[in-house]
Write an enzyme that holds these catalytic residues in place. Structure first.
Site, PDB file in Angstrom:
ATOM      1  N   LYS A 217     -23.096 -36.631  -3.451  1.00  0.00           N
ATOM      2  CA  LYS A 217     -21.984 -36.086  -4.248  1.00  0.00           C
ATOM      3  C   LYS A 217     -22.443 -34.862  -5.032  1.00  0.00           C
ATOM      4  O   LYS A 217     -21.785 -33.846  -5.054  1.00  0.00           O
ATOM      5  CB  LYS A 217     -21.457 -37.176  -5.187  1.00  0.00           C
ATOM      6  N   GLU A 223     -34.421 -37.338  -3.906  1.00  0.00           N
ATOM      7  CA  GLU A 223     -34.804 -38.139  -2.730  1.00  0.00           C
ATOM      8  C   GLU A 223     -34.050 -37.662  -1.484  1.00  0.00           C
ATOM      9  O   GLU A 223     -34.626 -37.471  -0.415  1.00  0.00           O
ATOM     10  CB  GLU A 223     -34.496 -39.626  -2.956  1.00  0.00           C
ATOM     11  N   GLY A 278     -19.619 -42.282  -7.152  1.00  0.00           N
ATOM     12  CA  GLY A 278     -20.511 -42.557  -6.030  1.00  0.00           C
ATOM     13  C   GLY A 278     -20.437 -43.997  -5.549  1.00  0.00           C
ATOM     14  O   GLY A 278     -20.321 -44.270  -4.353  1.00  0.00           O
ATOM     15  N   ARG A 279     -20.471 -44.951  -6.474  1.00  0.00           N
ATOM     16  CA  ARG A 279     -20.493 -46.361  -6.052  1.00  0.00           C
ATOM     17  C   ARG A 279     -19.114 -46.880  -5.642  1.00  0.00           C
ATOM     18  O   ARG A 279     -18.964 -48.031  -5.282  1.00  0.00           O
ATOM     19  CB  ARG A 279     -21.124 -47.223  -7.152  1.00  0.00           C
ATOM     20  N   GLU A 363     -24.900 -50.635 -12.374  1.00  0.00           N
ATOM     21  CA  GLU A 363     -24.772 -49.223 -12.754  1.00  0.00           C
ATOM     22  C   GLU A 363     -23.451 -48.992 -13.489  1.00  0.00           C
ATOM     23  O   GLU A 363     -23.334 -48.081 -14.315  1.00  0.00           O
ATOM     24  CB  GLU A 363     -24.869 -48.310 -11.517  1.00  0.00           C
ATOM     25  N   HIS A 394     -33.901 -71.116   1.797  1.00  0.00           N
ATOM     26  CA  HIS A 394     -35.297 -71.398   2.137  1.00  0.00           C
ATOM     27  C   HIS A 394     -36.245 -70.506   1.339  1.00  0.00           C
ATOM     28  O   HIS A 394     -37.413 -70.354   1.714  1.00  0.00           O
ATOM     29  CB  HIS A 394     -35.505 -71.242   3.639  1.00  0.00           C
ATOM     30  N   LYS A 520     -35.258 -39.809 -14.186  1.00  0.00           N
ATOM     31  CA  LYS A 520     -35.315 -38.637 -13.300  1.00  0.00           C
ATOM     32  C   LYS A 520     -35.978 -37.461 -14.010  1.00  0.00           C
ATOM     33  O   LYS A 520     -36.715 -36.693 -13.406  1.00  0.00           O
ATOM     34  CB  LYS A 520     -33.900 -38.234 -12.861  1.00  0.00           C
TER      35      LYS A 520
END
Ligand code: F6P
Length: 553
Positions: A217, A223, A278-279, A363, A394, A520
Protein backbone atom coordinates in the site's frame (compact mmCIF):
# COMPACT_ATOMS: atom_id res chain seq x y z
CA UNK A 1 -19.55 11.44 18.24
CA UNK A 2 -16.59 13.75 17.73
CA UNK A 3 -13.09 12.53 18.54
CA UNK A 4 -13.23 13.77 22.07
CA UNK A 5 -16.27 15.97 22.60
CA UNK A 6 -19.03 13.60 23.70
CA UNK A 7 -16.87 10.53 24.19
CA UNK A 8 -17.29 8.64 27.45
CA UNK A 9 -14.54 6.15 28.30
CA UNK A 10 -16.18 2.72 28.56
CA UNK A 11 -15.29 2.28 32.19
CA UNK A 12 -17.50 5.21 33.10
CA UNK A 13 -20.56 3.57 31.56
CA UNK A 14 -23.01 2.03 34.07
CA UNK A 15 -23.08 -1.34 32.28
CA UNK A 16 -19.29 -1.60 32.61
CA UNK A 17 -19.54 -1.34 36.41
CA UNK A 18 -22.30 -3.95 36.45
CA UNK A 19 -20.14 -6.29 34.37
CA UNK A 20 -17.22 -5.97 36.78
CA UNK A 21 -19.57 -7.37 39.43
CA UNK A 22 -20.79 -10.19 37.17
CA UNK A 23 -17.21 -11.15 36.43
CA UNK A 24 -16.47 -11.59 40.13
CA UNK A 25 -19.45 -13.91 40.49
CA UNK A 26 -18.84 -15.93 37.35
CA UNK A 27 -15.07 -16.16 36.99
CA UNK A 28 -14.86 -19.59 38.62
CA UNK A 29 -18.40 -20.75 38.02
CA UNK A 30 -18.51 -24.15 36.30
CA UNK A 31 -19.78 -23.87 32.75
CA UNK A 32 -21.33 -27.31 33.06
CA UNK A 33 -23.51 -25.96 35.89
CA UNK A 34 -24.80 -23.23 33.58
CA UNK A 35 -25.89 -25.96 31.17
CA UNK A 36 -27.41 -28.03 33.97
CA UNK A 37 -29.44 -25.02 35.14
CA UNK A 38 -30.80 -24.21 31.70
CA UNK A 39 -31.81 -26.89 29.20
CA UNK A 40 -32.25 -24.27 26.45
CA UNK A 41 -28.84 -22.66 26.89
CA UNK A 42 -27.29 -24.06 23.70
CA UNK A 43 -30.20 -22.89 21.61
CA UNK A 44 -30.53 -19.46 23.20
CA UNK A 45 -26.86 -18.62 22.85
CA UNK A 46 -26.59 -19.68 19.22
CA UNK A 47 -26.96 -17.32 16.27
CA UNK A 48 -27.53 -18.38 12.69
CA UNK A 49 -26.80 -16.38 9.56
CA UNK A 50 -29.19 -17.45 6.84
CA UNK A 51 -27.89 -17.67 3.31
CA UNK A 52 -30.13 -15.50 1.13
CA UNK A 53 -28.61 -17.03 -2.01
CA UNK A 54 -29.69 -20.59 -1.08
CA UNK A 55 -33.22 -20.96 0.27
CA UNK A 56 -33.47 -22.41 3.79
CA UNK A 57 -29.74 -22.89 4.06
CA UNK A 58 -27.72 -21.61 7.00
CA UNK A 59 -24.56 -19.86 5.90
CA UNK A 60 -22.92 -19.78 9.29
CA UNK A 61 -23.82 -20.93 12.79
CA UNK A 62 -22.11 -19.53 15.89
CA UNK A 63 -22.60 -21.27 19.22
CA UNK A 64 -21.63 -19.01 22.14
CA UNK A 65 -23.18 -21.21 24.82
CA UNK A 66 -19.79 -22.51 26.03
CA UNK A 67 -18.82 -18.97 27.03
CA UNK A 68 -18.68 -18.15 30.69
CA UNK A 69 -21.70 -15.88 30.96
CA UNK A 70 -25.32 -16.12 32.01
CA UNK A 71 -28.43 -14.26 30.91
CA UNK A 72 -27.80 -11.38 33.22
CA UNK A 73 -24.23 -10.95 32.03
CA UNK A 74 -25.29 -11.13 28.46
CA UNK A 75 -28.00 -8.53 28.99
CA UNK A 76 -25.39 -6.24 30.56
CA UNK A 77 -23.05 -6.74 27.60
CA UNK A 78 -25.84 -5.73 25.24
CA UNK A 79 -26.55 -2.75 27.50
CA UNK A 80 -22.86 -1.81 27.29
CA UNK A 81 -23.09 -1.84 23.50
CA UNK A 82 -26.11 0.49 23.67
CA UNK A 83 -24.51 2.80 26.21
CA UNK A 84 -21.39 2.99 24.01
CA UNK A 85 -23.70 3.90 21.09
CA UNK A 86 -22.44 1.07 18.98
CA UNK A 87 -25.36 1.40 16.55
CA UNK A 88 -24.16 4.94 15.82
CA UNK A 89 -20.64 3.59 15.27
CA UNK A 90 -21.86 0.99 12.78
CA UNK A 91 -23.81 3.65 10.94
CA UNK A 92 -20.76 5.91 10.76
CA UNK A 93 -18.57 3.06 9.53
CA UNK A 94 -20.97 2.25 6.69
CA UNK A 95 -21.59 5.92 5.88
CA UNK A 96 -17.90 6.37 5.10
CA UNK A 97 -17.24 8.76 7.96
CA UNK A 98 -13.71 9.13 9.31
CA UNK A 99 -13.87 6.33 11.87
CA UNK A 100 -10.08 6.12 11.50
CA UNK A 101 -9.98 9.28 13.54
CA UNK A 102 -6.21 9.59 14.04
CA UNK A 103 -5.45 9.43 10.31
CA UNK A 104 -8.72 11.19 9.42
CA UNK A 105 -9.84 8.51 7.00
CA UNK A 106 -12.86 6.36 6.36
CA UNK A 107 -12.58 2.58 6.69
CA UNK A 108 -14.70 1.64 3.70
CA UNK A 109 -13.19 -1.72 2.75
CA UNK A 110 -16.78 -3.02 2.61
CA UNK A 111 -17.33 -0.95 -0.53
CA UNK A 112 -14.84 -3.22 -2.33
CA UNK A 113 -17.45 -5.98 -1.99
CA UNK A 114 -20.53 -3.81 -2.50
CA UNK A 115 -21.33 -3.69 1.22
CA UNK A 116 -21.45 0.13 1.27
CA UNK A 117 -20.74 3.01 -1.09
CA UNK A 118 -17.16 4.33 -1.24
CA UNK A 119 -16.55 7.38 0.98
CA UNK A 120 -18.23 10.51 -0.41
CA UNK A 121 -16.45 11.76 -3.52
CA UNK A 122 -14.08 8.77 -3.73
CA UNK A 123 -14.08 5.44 -5.49
CA UNK A 124 -11.87 2.55 -6.45
CA UNK A 125 -12.08 0.91 -9.81
CA UNK A 126 -10.78 -2.65 -9.94
CA UNK A 127 -11.69 -3.13 -13.59
CA UNK A 128 -8.11 -2.92 -14.92
CA UNK A 129 -6.80 -5.19 -12.17
CA UNK A 130 -9.47 -7.75 -12.97
CA UNK A 131 -8.72 -7.69 -16.69
CA UNK A 132 -5.03 -8.08 -15.94
CA UNK A 133 -5.67 -10.97 -13.51
CA UNK A 134 -7.89 -12.85 -15.95
CA UNK A 135 -5.40 -12.34 -18.80
CA UNK A 136 -2.65 -13.67 -16.57
CA UNK A 137 -4.77 -16.58 -15.35
CA UNK A 138 -5.61 -17.64 -18.86
CA UNK A 139 -2.13 -17.42 -20.28
CA UNK A 140 -2.61 -14.26 -22.33
CA UNK A 141 0.34 -12.36 -20.92
CA UNK A 142 3.88 -12.84 -22.12
CA UNK A 143 7.23 -11.99 -20.59
CA UNK A 144 10.13 -10.16 -22.19
CA UNK A 145 11.17 -13.16 -24.31
CA UNK A 146 7.65 -13.75 -25.59
CA UNK A 147 7.09 -16.75 -23.34
CA UNK A 148 3.68 -17.07 -21.65
CA UNK A 149 3.61 -16.04 -17.98
CA UNK A 150 2.71 -19.11 -15.91
CA UNK A 151 3.86 -18.15 -12.45
CA UNK A 152 2.80 -15.23 -10.25
CA UNK A 153 4.89 -14.41 -7.18
CA UNK A 154 3.30 -11.97 -4.74
CA UNK A 155 5.84 -9.87 -2.87
CA UNK A 156 4.16 -8.29 0.14
CA UNK A 157 3.97 -8.50 3.90
CA UNK A 158 1.32 -8.01 6.62
CA UNK A 159 -2.00 -7.11 5.07
CA UNK A 160 -0.42 -7.28 1.62
CA UNK A 161 0.24 -10.98 2.16
CA UNK A 162 -1.80 -12.61 4.92
CA UNK A 163 -5.30 -12.23 3.47
CA UNK A 164 -4.60 -13.37 -0.10
CA UNK A 165 -2.25 -16.11 1.14
CA UNK A 166 -4.94 -17.48 3.47
CA UNK A 167 -7.64 -17.30 0.81
CA UNK A 168 -5.46 -18.96 -1.85
CA UNK A 169 -4.57 -21.78 0.56
CA UNK A 170 -8.24 -22.20 1.40
CA UNK A 171 -9.73 -21.99 -2.07
CA UNK A 172 -7.23 -22.81 -4.81
CA UNK A 173 -7.46 -26.31 -6.20
CA UNK A 174 -4.71 -28.31 -4.48
CA UNK A 175 -4.14 -30.27 -7.69
CA UNK A 176 -3.07 -27.09 -9.47
CA UNK A 177 -4.75 -24.38 -11.43
CA UNK A 178 -6.13 -26.52 -14.25
CA UNK A 179 -9.28 -25.57 -16.17
CA UNK A 180 -10.48 -27.53 -19.20
CA UNK A 181 -7.25 -29.51 -19.24
CA UNK A 182 -5.17 -26.33 -19.54
CA UNK A 183 -2.74 -25.46 -16.78
CA UNK A 184 -3.27 -21.85 -15.70
CA UNK A 185 -0.85 -19.58 -13.90
CA UNK A 186 0.22 -20.77 -10.46
CA UNK A 187 0.51 -18.45 -7.51
CA UNK A 188 3.11 -18.17 -4.76
CA UNK A 189 3.71 -15.76 -1.87
CA UNK A 190 6.90 -14.31 -0.46
CA UNK A 191 6.69 -12.12 2.65
CA UNK A 192 9.87 -12.65 4.62
CA UNK A 193 12.94 -10.61 3.82
CA UNK A 194 14.95 -13.70 4.80
CA UNK A 195 16.41 -14.63 1.37
CA UNK A 196 15.48 -18.25 1.94
CA UNK A 197 11.78 -17.65 1.26
CA UNK A 198 12.25 -16.05 -2.16
CA UNK A 199 15.03 -18.51 -3.01
CA UNK A 200 12.72 -21.42 -2.21
CA UNK A 201 9.94 -20.08 -4.42
CA UNK A 202 12.32 -19.31 -7.28
CA UNK A 203 14.30 -22.55 -7.05
CA UNK A 204 12.22 -24.20 -9.77
CA UNK A 205 10.78 -21.08 -11.43
CA UNK A 206 11.30 -20.21 -15.05
CA UNK A 207 12.33 -16.52 -15.17
CA UNK A 208 10.93 -16.06 -18.66
CA UNK A 209 7.50 -17.20 -17.40
CA UNK A 210 7.47 -15.51 -13.97
CA UNK A 211 5.73 -12.28 -12.98
CA UNK A 212 6.17 -10.50 -9.65
CA UNK A 213 3.36 -8.48 -8.10
CA UNK A 214 4.81 -5.94 -5.67
CA UNK A 215 1.95 -5.57 -3.19
CA UNK A 216 2.52 -2.65 -0.89
CA UNK A 217 0.00 0.00 0.00
CA UNK A 218 2.75 2.43 0.97
CA UNK A 219 5.35 1.15 -1.49
CA UNK A 220 7.85 1.91 1.25
CA UNK A 221 7.94 -1.28 3.31
CA UNK A 222 11.65 -2.20 3.42
CA UNK A 223 11.11 -5.99 3.39
CA UNK A 224 8.91 -5.85 0.30
CA UNK A 225 11.15 -3.41 -1.55
CA UNK A 226 14.24 -5.50 -0.77
CA UNK A 227 12.50 -8.60 -2.13
CA UNK A 228 11.35 -6.69 -5.21
CA UNK A 229 14.94 -5.60 -5.82
CA UNK A 230 16.15 -9.19 -5.36
CA UNK A 231 13.52 -10.34 -7.87
CA UNK A 232 14.74 -7.74 -10.34
CA UNK A 233 18.35 -8.90 -9.93
CA UNK A 234 17.25 -12.53 -10.37
CA UNK A 235 15.44 -11.69 -13.61
CA UNK A 236 18.39 -9.67 -14.93
CA UNK A 237 20.91 -12.35 -14.10
CA UNK A 238 18.79 -15.03 -15.79
CA UNK A 239 17.35 -13.14 -18.76
CA UNK A 240 20.33 -10.92 -19.57
CA UNK A 241 21.35 -7.46 -18.36
CA UNK A 242 20.16 -5.44 -21.34
CA UNK A 243 16.64 -6.86 -21.51
CA UNK A 244 13.52 -4.88 -20.52
CA UNK A 245 12.07 -6.80 -17.60
CA UNK A 246 9.06 -4.54 -16.99
CA UNK A 247 6.84 -7.25 -18.50
CA UNK A 248 7.64 -9.29 -15.38
CA UNK A 249 6.30 -6.81 -12.84
CA UNK A 250 3.02 -5.33 -11.64
CA UNK A 251 2.20 -3.48 -8.44
CA UNK A 252 -0.73 -2.92 -6.11
CA UNK A 253 -0.25 0.31 -4.23
CA UNK A 254 -1.58 3.62 -3.05
CA UNK A 255 1.79 5.20 -3.92
CA UNK A 256 1.65 5.44 -7.71
CA UNK A 257 4.75 7.61 -8.09
CA UNK A 258 6.93 5.33 -5.97
CA UNK A 259 5.80 2.30 -7.98
CA UNK A 260 6.60 4.09 -11.24
CA UNK A 261 9.98 5.14 -9.86
CA UNK A 262 10.71 1.48 -9.16
CA UNK A 263 10.08 0.73 -12.81
CA UNK A 264 6.52 -0.61 -12.85
CA UNK A 265 4.64 0.19 -16.07
CA UNK A 266 1.95 2.86 -15.50
CA UNK A 267 -0.82 0.56 -16.73
CA UNK A 268 0.28 -2.08 -14.25
CA UNK A 269 0.03 -0.08 -11.04
CA UNK A 270 -3.31 -1.10 -9.58
CA UNK A 271 -4.60 1.32 -6.97
CA UNK A 272 -5.36 0.56 -3.36
CA UNK A 273 -7.19 3.56 -1.89
CA UNK A 274 -6.11 5.03 1.43
CA UNK A 275 -9.52 4.21 2.95
CA UNK A 276 -8.86 0.48 2.61
CA UNK A 277 -6.60 -0.52 5.50
CA UNK A 278 -3.86 -3.07 4.79
CA UNK A 279 -5.32 -5.77 7.03
CA UNK A 280 -8.77 -5.22 5.48
CA UNK A 281 -7.54 -5.28 1.89
CA UNK A 282 -8.00 -8.82 0.56
CA UNK A 283 -11.21 -7.66 -1.14
CA UNK A 284 -9.38 -4.98 -3.12
CA UNK A 285 -6.63 -5.12 -5.77
CA UNK A 286 -4.51 -6.81 -3.06
CA UNK A 287 -6.68 -9.83 -3.93
CA UNK A 288 -5.04 -10.00 -7.39
CA UNK A 289 -3.22 -13.31 -6.68
CA UNK A 290 -6.47 -14.77 -5.36
CA UNK A 291 -8.30 -13.73 -8.49
CA UNK A 292 -5.60 -15.39 -10.59
CA UNK A 293 -5.85 -18.55 -8.48
CA UNK A 294 -9.65 -18.92 -8.31
CA UNK A 295 -11.03 -16.84 -11.20
CA UNK A 296 -14.78 -16.19 -11.06
CA UNK A 297 -15.09 -17.67 -7.58
CA UNK A 298 -13.59 -14.40 -6.35
CA UNK A 299 -17.05 -12.89 -6.78
CA UNK A 300 -18.58 -15.53 -4.48
CA UNK A 301 -15.93 -14.53 -1.92
CA UNK A 302 -17.12 -10.92 -2.15
CA UNK A 303 -20.79 -11.94 -1.97
CA UNK A 304 -20.20 -13.96 1.21
CA UNK A 305 -18.57 -10.94 2.84
CA UNK A 306 -21.31 -8.63 1.60
CA UNK A 307 -23.97 -10.77 3.21
CA UNK A 308 -22.13 -10.41 6.51
CA UNK A 309 -21.94 -6.64 5.91
CA UNK A 310 -25.70 -6.47 5.39
CA UNK A 311 -26.30 -8.55 8.48
CA UNK A 312 -23.98 -6.36 10.57
CA UNK A 313 -25.48 -3.12 9.29
CA UNK A 314 -29.14 -4.05 9.48
CA UNK A 315 -29.57 -6.48 12.37
CA UNK A 316 -30.40 -5.16 15.84
CA UNK A 317 -27.42 -5.58 18.08
CA UNK A 318 -29.34 -8.07 20.23
CA UNK A 319 -29.17 -10.59 17.34
CA UNK A 320 -26.10 -9.39 15.52
CA UNK A 321 -23.32 -11.94 14.93
CA UNK A 322 -20.27 -9.65 14.86
CA UNK A 323 -21.66 -7.83 17.89
CA UNK A 324 -22.04 -11.07 19.85
CA UNK A 325 -18.56 -12.20 18.87
CA UNK A 326 -17.10 -8.82 19.78
CA UNK A 327 -18.91 -8.60 23.12
CA UNK A 328 -17.95 -12.16 24.03
CA UNK A 329 -14.27 -11.57 23.42
CA UNK A 330 -14.42 -8.18 25.15
CA UNK A 331 -16.01 -9.89 28.17
CA UNK A 332 -13.19 -12.44 28.25
CA UNK A 333 -10.38 -9.91 27.85
CA UNK A 334 -11.60 -6.92 29.84
CA UNK A 335 -13.67 -8.55 32.59
CA UNK A 336 -12.57 -12.15 33.07
CA UNK A 337 -8.93 -11.21 32.58
CA UNK A 338 -8.35 -13.85 29.89
CA UNK A 339 -5.42 -12.50 27.92
CA UNK A 340 -5.00 -15.30 25.41
CA UNK A 341 -7.21 -16.37 22.53
CA UNK A 342 -6.54 -19.45 20.42
CA UNK A 343 -8.02 -19.65 16.94
CA UNK A 344 -8.55 -23.32 16.09
CA UNK A 345 -9.73 -23.82 12.52
CA UNK A 346 -10.41 -27.46 11.80
CA UNK A 347 -9.37 -27.27 8.16
CA UNK A 348 -5.98 -27.55 6.52
CA UNK A 349 -7.12 -24.82 4.12
CA UNK A 350 -7.46 -22.46 7.10
CA UNK A 351 -4.02 -23.16 8.55
CA UNK A 352 -3.03 -19.53 8.01
CA UNK A 353 -6.22 -18.22 9.61
CA UNK A 354 -4.52 -17.72 13.02
CA UNK A 355 -1.78 -15.63 11.35
CA UNK A 356 -4.35 -13.53 9.50
CA UNK A 357 -6.35 -13.08 12.71
CA UNK A 358 -3.24 -12.09 14.64
CA UNK A 359 -2.73 -9.08 12.44
CA UNK A 360 -6.42 -8.27 12.28
CA UNK A 361 -6.93 -8.31 16.05
CA UNK A 362 -3.54 -7.39 17.45
CA UNK A 363 -2.61 -4.69 14.97
CA UNK A 364 -6.14 -3.27 15.13
CA UNK A 365 -6.91 -3.37 18.83
CA UNK A 366 -3.55 -3.94 20.49
CA UNK A 367 -3.63 -0.34 21.73
CA UNK A 368 -3.90 1.65 24.93
CA UNK A 369 -4.81 5.17 23.85
CA UNK A 370 -8.43 6.25 23.96
CA UNK A 371 -9.95 8.54 21.38
CA UNK A 372 -9.63 11.42 23.88
CA UNK A 373 -5.86 10.84 24.08
CA UNK A 374 -5.98 9.38 27.59
CA UNK A 375 -4.72 5.94 28.49
CA UNK A 376 -7.32 3.21 28.83
CA UNK A 377 -7.62 1.31 32.08
CA UNK A 378 -9.22 -1.69 30.37
CA UNK A 379 -7.34 -4.67 29.00
CA UNK A 380 -7.76 -4.48 25.21
CA UNK A 381 -6.91 -7.03 22.49
CA UNK A 382 -5.73 -10.41 23.78
CA UNK A 383 -2.75 -12.35 22.47
CA UNK A 384 -4.05 -14.29 19.48
CA UNK A 385 -2.44 -17.53 18.39
CA UNK A 386 -3.47 -20.99 17.24
CA UNK A 387 -3.06 -23.54 14.51
CA UNK A 388 -5.07 -25.86 12.36
CA UNK A 389 -6.88 -28.60 14.24
CA UNK A 390 -6.05 -31.46 14.72
CA UNK A 391 -2.38 -30.44 14.52
CA UNK A 392 -2.69 -28.34 17.67
CA UNK A 393 -4.26 -31.21 19.60
CA UNK A 394 -0.94 -33.01 19.35
CA UNK A 395 1.08 -29.97 20.32
CA UNK A 396 -0.47 -27.45 22.71
CA UNK A 397 -3.86 -28.78 23.78
CA UNK A 398 -2.16 -30.40 26.78
CA UNK A 399 -1.73 -26.90 28.23
CA UNK A 400 -5.37 -26.10 27.53
CA UNK A 401 -6.39 -29.19 29.53
CA UNK A 402 -4.00 -29.15 32.43
CA UNK A 403 -1.99 -25.95 32.32
CA UNK A 404 -2.48 -23.04 34.67
CA UNK A 405 -3.89 -20.50 32.24
CA UNK A 406 -7.31 -19.61 30.96
CA UNK A 407 -7.46 -19.41 27.19
CA UNK A 408 -10.49 -18.32 25.17
CA UNK A 409 -11.00 -20.61 22.19
CA UNK A 410 -12.57 -20.09 18.78
CA UNK A 411 -13.33 -23.40 17.10
CA UNK A 412 -13.96 -22.95 13.39
CA UNK A 413 -15.49 -25.94 11.68
CA UNK A 414 -16.18 -26.24 7.97
CA UNK A 415 -18.24 -29.44 8.00
CA UNK A 416 -17.60 -30.59 4.42
CA UNK A 417 -18.83 -33.70 2.66
CA UNK A 418 -18.61 -37.12 4.21
CA UNK A 419 -17.34 -38.92 1.10
CA UNK A 420 -13.96 -39.24 2.83
CA UNK A 421 -14.11 -40.61 6.40
CA UNK A 422 -11.19 -38.41 7.43
CA UNK A 423 -13.35 -35.31 7.04
CA UNK A 424 -15.77 -36.75 9.60
CA UNK A 425 -12.88 -37.52 11.97
CA UNK A 426 -11.80 -33.89 11.73
CA UNK A 427 -15.23 -32.50 12.55
CA UNK A 428 -15.86 -34.95 15.39
CA UNK A 429 -12.51 -34.02 16.89
CA UNK A 430 -13.38 -30.32 16.87
CA UNK A 431 -16.71 -30.83 18.58
CA UNK A 432 -15.18 -33.24 21.09
CA UNK A 433 -12.33 -30.88 22.01
CA UNK A 434 -14.73 -28.04 22.78
CA UNK A 435 -16.78 -30.40 24.98
CA UNK A 436 -13.81 -31.87 26.86
CA UNK A 437 -12.16 -28.50 27.42
CA UNK A 438 -15.39 -27.18 28.86
CA UNK A 439 -16.37 -30.21 30.95
CA UNK A 440 -12.96 -31.18 32.30
CA UNK A 441 -12.44 -34.34 34.38
CA UNK A 442 -12.65 -34.36 38.17
CA UNK A 443 -10.91 -36.79 40.52
CA UNK A 444 -13.81 -39.28 40.61
CA UNK A 445 -14.02 -39.35 36.83
CA UNK A 446 -10.24 -39.80 36.68
CA UNK A 447 -10.49 -42.76 39.07
CA UNK A 448 -13.30 -44.28 37.01
CA UNK A 449 -11.23 -43.93 33.83
CA UNK A 450 -8.32 -45.76 35.44
CA UNK A 451 -10.59 -48.41 36.92
CA UNK A 452 -11.78 -49.27 33.43
CA UNK A 453 -8.17 -50.18 32.67
CA UNK A 454 -8.31 -52.80 35.46
CA UNK A 455 -5.49 -51.19 37.44
CA UNK A 456 -4.90 -52.04 41.09
CA UNK A 457 -6.42 -49.57 43.59
CA UNK A 458 -3.06 -48.19 44.72
CA UNK A 459 -2.10 -47.46 41.13
CA UNK A 460 -5.44 -45.75 40.54
CA UNK A 461 -4.89 -43.49 43.54
CA UNK A 462 -1.34 -42.70 42.44
CA UNK A 463 -2.29 -41.76 38.90
CA UNK A 464 -5.74 -40.21 39.32
CA UNK A 465 -4.57 -36.64 40.18
CA UNK A 466 -2.52 -36.63 36.99
CA UNK A 467 -5.64 -37.23 34.90
CA UNK A 468 -7.62 -34.39 36.41
CA UNK A 469 -8.35 -31.42 34.17
CA UNK A 470 -10.21 -28.34 35.34
CA UNK A 471 -12.17 -27.72 32.15
CA UNK A 472 -14.04 -24.43 32.03
CA UNK A 473 -12.05 -23.16 29.06
CA UNK A 474 -14.59 -20.89 27.36
CA UNK A 475 -15.15 -21.37 23.66
CA UNK A 476 -17.16 -20.17 20.70
CA UNK A 477 -17.82 -22.63 17.89
CA UNK A 478 -18.37 -21.28 14.40
CA UNK A 479 -19.62 -23.79 11.88
CA UNK A 480 -19.96 -23.37 8.13
CA UNK A 481 -21.26 -26.04 5.75
CA UNK A 482 -18.09 -26.14 3.67
CA UNK A 483 -14.92 -24.19 2.99
CA UNK A 484 -15.76 -22.42 -0.24
CA UNK A 485 -15.33 -18.86 -1.44
CA UNK A 486 -18.75 -17.68 -0.24
CA UNK A 487 -18.38 -19.04 3.29
CA UNK A 488 -14.78 -17.90 3.62
CA UNK A 489 -15.86 -14.38 2.64
CA UNK A 490 -18.58 -14.42 5.32
CA UNK A 491 -16.16 -15.76 7.94
CA UNK A 492 -13.46 -13.15 7.34
CA UNK A 493 -15.98 -10.31 7.27
CA UNK A 494 -17.44 -11.58 10.55
CA UNK A 495 -14.06 -11.18 12.23
CA UNK A 496 -13.39 -7.81 10.59
CA UNK A 497 -16.63 -6.46 12.02
CA UNK A 498 -16.14 -7.99 15.44
CA UNK A 499 -12.82 -6.13 15.66
CA UNK A 500 -14.68 -2.90 14.86
CA UNK A 501 -17.24 -3.63 17.59
CA UNK A 502 -14.49 -4.07 20.17
CA UNK A 503 -12.47 -1.05 19.06
CA UNK A 504 -15.59 1.12 19.20
CA UNK A 505 -16.57 -0.01 22.71
CA UNK A 506 -13.01 0.19 24.03
CA UNK A 507 -12.82 3.69 22.54
CA UNK A 508 -9.65 3.03 20.53
CA UNK A 509 -8.93 3.31 16.81
CA UNK A 510 -8.72 -0.13 15.13
CA UNK A 511 -7.53 1.35 11.84
CA UNK A 512 -4.12 2.87 12.57
CA UNK A 513 -0.83 1.17 13.58
CA UNK A 514 1.51 3.80 14.95
CA UNK A 515 3.14 1.33 17.35
CA UNK A 516 4.90 -0.70 14.67
CA UNK A 517 6.59 2.37 13.24
CA UNK A 518 8.94 2.60 16.22
CA UNK A 519 10.88 -0.62 15.56
CA UNK A 520 11.15 0.31 11.91
CA UNK A 521 12.91 3.56 12.86
CA UNK A 522 15.56 1.73 14.87
CA UNK A 523 16.05 -0.83 12.05
CA UNK A 524 16.68 2.09 9.69
CA UNK A 525 19.25 3.56 12.09
CA UNK A 526 21.03 0.19 12.38
CA UNK A 527 21.02 -0.25 8.60
CA UNK A 528 22.94 3.02 8.31
CA UNK A 529 25.40 1.84 10.96
CA UNK A 530 24.20 4.30 13.63
CA UNK A 531 24.19 2.74 17.08
CA UNK A 532 25.27 5.72 19.19
CA UNK A 533 21.69 6.57 20.24
CA UNK A 534 20.85 2.97 21.18
CA UNK A 535 21.02 1.32 24.59
CA UNK A 536 24.14 -0.70 25.44
CA UNK A 537 22.52 -4.08 24.74
CA UNK A 538 21.24 -3.02 21.31
CA UNK A 539 24.57 -1.46 20.34
CA UNK A 540 26.35 -4.62 21.49
CA UNK A 541 24.05 -6.91 19.46
CA UNK A 542 24.53 -4.77 16.35
CA UNK A 543 28.32 -4.96 16.85
CA UNK A 544 28.26 -8.74 17.40
CA UNK A 545 26.15 -9.26 14.27
CA UNK A 546 28.68 -7.22 12.31
CA UNK A 547 31.51 -9.34 13.72
CA UNK A 548 29.74 -12.55 12.67
CA UNK A 549 29.19 -11.12 9.19
CA UNK A 550 32.86 -10.17 8.88
CA UNK A 551 33.93 -13.66 9.94
CA UNK A 552 31.72 -15.25 7.29
CA UNK A 553 32.90 -13.10 4.42
O1 F6P B 1 3.31 -3.67 9.90
C1 F6P B 1 2.84 -2.44 9.52
C2 F6P B 1 2.17 -2.46 8.19
O2 F6P B 1 2.00 -1.14 7.82
C3 F6P B 1 0.84 -3.20 8.15
O3 F6P B 1 -0.18 -2.47 8.66
C4 F6P B 1 0.72 -3.47 6.69
O4 F6P B 1 -0.25 -4.44 6.40
C5 F6P B 1 2.13 -3.92 6.37
O5 F6P B 1 2.96 -3.09 7.18
C6 F6P B 1 2.52 -3.79 4.93
O6 F6P B 1 2.39 -2.47 4.50
P1 F6P B 1 2.46 -2.10 2.96
O7 F6P B 1 1.29 -2.73 2.28
O8 F6P B 1 2.40 -0.60 2.91
O9 F6P B 1 3.75 -2.63 2.41
Amino acid sequence: MSDTGDFTPPQRLPAWTALVGHAQQLANHPLSALFADDPNRADRFTLILENPTEMDQSALVADFSKQLFDDETFASLIRLAHEARLDEGIQRLFDGEQVNFTEKRAASHMSMRGGCPPPPGKGADTHDMRTFAFDLREGMLVGSTGKTIRHLVNLGIGGSDLGPRLAVEALADPRGNIVGGIELAKVAFVANVDPRELDTVLAHADPAATLFVVSSKSFSTPETLANAEAARQWLRSRLGEGIDISAHFAAVSNAYDAAIAFGIRPDRVFPLPDWVGGRYSVWSAIGLPLLVAIGGMFDDFLVGARIMDDHFRLTPIEHNLPVWLGLTDLWNASFLGIQSTAALPYAHGLRSFPNWLQQLEMESNGKHTLRNGHRTEAATAPIVWGSAGTIGQHAFHQLLYQGTRKVALDFIIPVGEDSDPRQRILVDNAIAQAAALMGGRDLDAARATLARRNLPDAEIERLAPHLVSDGNQPSTTIMIPRLDAFHLGALLALYEHKVFVQGWIWGINPFDQYGVEHGKEIARALASGKTDKQDASTAQLARLAEEFRLRMR
